[in-house]
Write a protein that holds these residues in place. Sequence first.
Motif, PDB file in Angstrom:
ATOM      1  N   SER A 127       1.397  -1.195  -0.172  1.00 34.28           N
ATOM      2  CA  SER A 127       0.098  -0.049   0.070  1.00 34.28           C
ATOM      3  C   SER A 127       0.891   1.323   0.030  1.00 34.28           C
ATOM      4  O   SER A 127       0.598   2.471  -0.826  1.00 34.28           O
ATOM      5  CB  SER A 127      -0.975  -0.242   0.964  1.00 34.28           C
ATOM      6  OG  SER A 127      -2.093   1.302   1.303  1.00 34.28           O
ATOM      7  N   ALA A 128       2.128   1.370   1.063  1.00 33.63           N
ATOM      8  CA  ALA A 128       3.067   2.725   0.834  1.00 33.63           C
ATOM      9  C   ALA A 128       3.294   2.422  -0.673  1.00 33.63           C
ATOM     10  O   ALA A 128       3.880   3.802  -0.814  1.00 33.63           O
ATOM     11  CB  ALA A 128       4.117   1.867   2.306  1.00 33.63           C
ATOM     12  N   ARG A 129       3.809   1.538  -0.857  1.00 34.44           N
ATOM     13  CA  ARG A 129       4.625   1.502  -2.595  1.00 34.44           C
ATOM     14  C   ARG A 129       3.521   2.417  -3.273  1.00 34.44           C
ATOM     15  O   ARG A 129       3.990   2.970  -4.482  1.00 34.44           O
ATOM     16  CB  ARG A 129       5.297   0.566  -3.204  1.00 34.44           C
ATOM     17  CG  ARG A 129       6.039  -0.194  -1.679  1.00 34.44           C
ATOM     18  CD  ARG A 129       7.029  -1.982  -2.485  1.00 34.44           C
ATOM     19  NE  ARG A 129       8.168  -1.384  -2.025  1.00 34.44           N
ATOM     20  CZ  ARG A 129       8.682  -2.908  -2.390  1.00 34.44           C
ATOM     21  NH1 ARG A 129       8.129  -3.891  -2.224  1.00 34.44           N
ATOM     22  NH2 ARG A 129      10.492  -3.203  -1.246  1.00 34.44           N
ATOM     23  N   LEU A 135       1.329   8.873  -6.079  1.00 36.98           N
ATOM     24  CA  LEU A 135       1.645  11.102  -5.644  1.00 36.98           C
ATOM     25  C   LEU A 135       2.987  11.278  -6.928  1.00 36.98           C
ATOM     26  O   LEU A 135       2.775  12.181  -7.771  1.00 36.98           O
ATOM     27  CB  LEU A 135       2.207  11.086  -4.401  1.00 36.98           C
ATOM     28  CG  LEU A 135       1.521  10.276  -3.634  1.00 36.98           C
ATOM     29  CD1 LEU A 135       2.106  10.884  -2.134  1.00 36.98           C
ATOM     30  CD2 LEU A 135      -0.055  11.927  -2.917  1.00 36.98           C
ATOM     31  N   GLY A 136       3.782   9.803  -6.754  1.00 34.92           N
ATOM     32  CA  GLY A 136       4.609  10.807  -7.895  1.00 34.92           C
ATOM     33  C   GLY A 136       4.314  10.775  -9.664  1.00 34.92           C
ATOM     34  O   GLY A 136       4.796  11.628  -9.551  1.00 34.92           O
ATOM     35  N   ARG A 186       6.262  12.179   3.024  1.00 40.69           N
ATOM     36  CA  ARG A 186       5.809  11.100   3.656  1.00 40.69           C
ATOM     37  C   ARG A 186       5.875  10.488   3.437  1.00 40.69           C
ATOM     38  O   ARG A 186       5.984   8.639   4.416  1.00 40.69           O
ATOM     39  CB  ARG A 186       4.389  11.728   4.566  1.00 40.69           C
ATOM     40  CG  ARG A 186       5.045  13.514   5.143  1.00 40.69           C
ATOM     41  CD  ARG A 186       3.527  13.835   6.284  1.00 40.69           C
ATOM     42  NE  ARG A 186       2.735  14.391   5.132  1.00 40.69           N
ATOM     43  CZ  ARG A 186       2.769  15.550   4.722  1.00 40.69           C
ATOM     44  NH1 ARG A 186       2.859  16.196   5.435  1.00 40.69           N
ATOM     45  NH2 ARG A 186       1.359  15.526   4.209  1.00 40.69           N
ATOM     46  N   ALA A 187       5.022   9.797   2.071  1.00 41.59           N
ATOM     47  CA  ALA A 187       4.711   8.179   1.896  1.00 41.59           C
ATOM     48  C   ALA A 187       6.365   7.409   1.611  1.00 41.59           C
ATOM     49  O   ALA A 187       6.228   5.971   2.002  1.00 41.59           O
ATOM     50  CB  ALA A 187       3.499   7.948   0.669  1.00 41.59           C
ATOM     51  N   ASP A 192       9.461   3.472   4.022  1.00 42.27           N
ATOM     52  CA  ASP A 192      11.160   2.887   4.496  1.00 42.27           C
ATOM     53  C   ASP A 192      10.439   1.850   5.804  1.00 42.27           C
ATOM     54  O   ASP A 192      11.172   0.755   6.381  1.00 42.27           O
ATOM     55  CB  ASP A 192      11.406   4.289   5.117  1.00 42.27           C
ATOM     56  CG  ASP A 192      12.566   4.651   3.886  1.00 42.27           C
ATOM     57  OD1 ASP A 192      12.373   4.191   3.060  1.00 42.27           O
ATOM     58  OD2 ASP A 192      12.852   5.824   4.261  1.00 42.27           O
ATOM     59  N   ASP A 193       9.443   2.295   6.749  1.00 45.58           N
ATOM     60  CA  ASP A 193       9.249   1.979   7.651  1.00 45.58           C
ATOM     61  C   ASP A 193       8.703   0.531   7.467  1.00 45.58           C
ATOM     62  O   ASP A 193       8.083  -0.541   8.274  1.00 45.58           O
ATOM     63  CB  ASP A 193       7.893   2.705   8.404  1.00 45.58           C
ATOM     64  CG  ASP A 193       8.797   4.363   9.253  1.00 45.58           C
ATOM     65  OD1 ASP A 193       9.310   4.167   8.903  1.00 45.58           O
ATOM     66  OD2 ASP A 193       7.880   5.349   9.519  1.00 45.58           O
ATOM     67  N   ALA A 194       7.847   0.264   6.421  1.00 45.50           N
ATOM     68  CA  ALA A 194       7.165  -0.793   6.325  1.00 45.50           C
ATOM     69  C   ALA A 194       8.104  -2.049   5.668  1.00 45.50           C
ATOM     70  O   ALA A 194       8.114  -3.598   5.608  1.00 45.50           O
ATOM     71  CB  ALA A 194       5.895  -0.200   5.197  1.00 45.50           C
ATOM     72  N   GLU A 195       8.689  -1.648   4.798  1.00 42.66           N
ATOM     73  CA  GLU A 195      10.107  -2.239   4.343  1.00 42.66           C
ATOM     74  C   GLU A 195      10.920  -2.644   6.058  1.00 42.66           C
ATOM     75  O   GLU A 195      11.734  -3.978   5.433  1.00 42.66           O
ATOM     76  CB  GLU A 195      11.393  -1.913   3.892  1.00 42.66           C
ATOM     77  CG  GLU A 195      10.737  -1.210   2.515  1.00 42.66           C
ATOM     78  CD  GLU A 195      11.549  -0.682   1.376  1.00 42.66           C
ATOM     79  OE1 GLU A 195      12.517  -0.389   1.915  1.00 42.66           O
ATOM     80  OE2 GLU A 195      10.890  -0.872  -0.051  1.00 42.66           O
ATOM     81  N   ARG A 196      10.975  -2.222   6.608  1.00 46.35           N
ATOM     82  CA  ARG A 196      11.485  -2.507   8.087  1.00 46.35           C
ATOM     83  C   ARG A 196      10.901  -3.669   8.306  1.00 46.35           C
ATOM     84  O   ARG A 196      11.450  -4.142   8.938  1.00 46.35           O
ATOM     85  CB  ARG A 196      11.943  -1.230   9.064  1.00 46.35           C
ATOM     86  CG  ARG A 196      13.036  -0.932  10.162  1.00 46.35           C
ATOM     87  CD  ARG A 196      13.138  -0.229  11.098  1.00 46.35           C
ATOM     88  NE  ARG A 196      11.669   0.225  11.918  1.00 46.35           N
ATOM     89  CZ  ARG A 196      11.125   1.337  10.975  1.00 46.35           C
ATOM     90  NH1 ARG A 196      11.728   1.813  10.926  1.00 46.35           N
ATOM     91  NH2 ARG A 196      10.017   1.696  11.849  1.00 46.35           N
TER      92      ARG A 196
END
Length: 212
Positions: A127-129, A135-136, A186-187, A192-196
């Motif tokens: 979802s984050a990706r 947005l890009g 922010r996305a 980054d957080d989700a990958e961690r």
Amino acid sequence: MRLLIIAAAAGGAALALGSCATMSAEQCMAGDWSGQGYVDGQQGLTMSRLDDHAEACAEHGVTPDAAAYAAGRRQGLLQYCTPYKGFEVGRSGSGYAGVCPSDLEADFTYGYRDGQVVRAVEQALSSARSRVDSLGARLEELDEKIIAKQAEARADGLTDEQRERIRNRIQEIRRERADTERDWRRAQDEVDDAERDVRDVRWRFRDQYGSW
């Protein structure tokens, strides 16, 4: 715990079971009800699956051997009701229909809950990706709009009022772009957080379920 898991998954399980293909004419005529029960047990199907087979085989004048089917299914469930299979089922997002015997259910649901944990973090990453990509793409659209409006403002024959309206519109687009870029950054942080989180659960479960 069993009731909670069954209630949460019942809808998905019902849809999954209802959409499976049933027995072919050749399978009905072969009459290997123990083998069919074993296969269905391996897939975690309920005894109601026999009703589907009975309906399919009735067209060929064949009646299922319910006792042989049930015995085969019990053996198949021994392969299904394991922590590793529970993990696979939970990670795939499939439902659990409460088919495991009481002496095996704790192991299965243990793996099932772990699989759900993995699925949740993997979905969060996806979802984050997707949000970063969306947005890009919006940033590119806004950049193209700004360029088009700038070209429009340089056109001959415009009044001062018309040029002012175009300049105002460019400023509006630039403000939207600035907001969109903040959201995009922010996305990126969310990715980054989700990958961690995904790395963490892979490390956490690697000794139990291997790599995936």
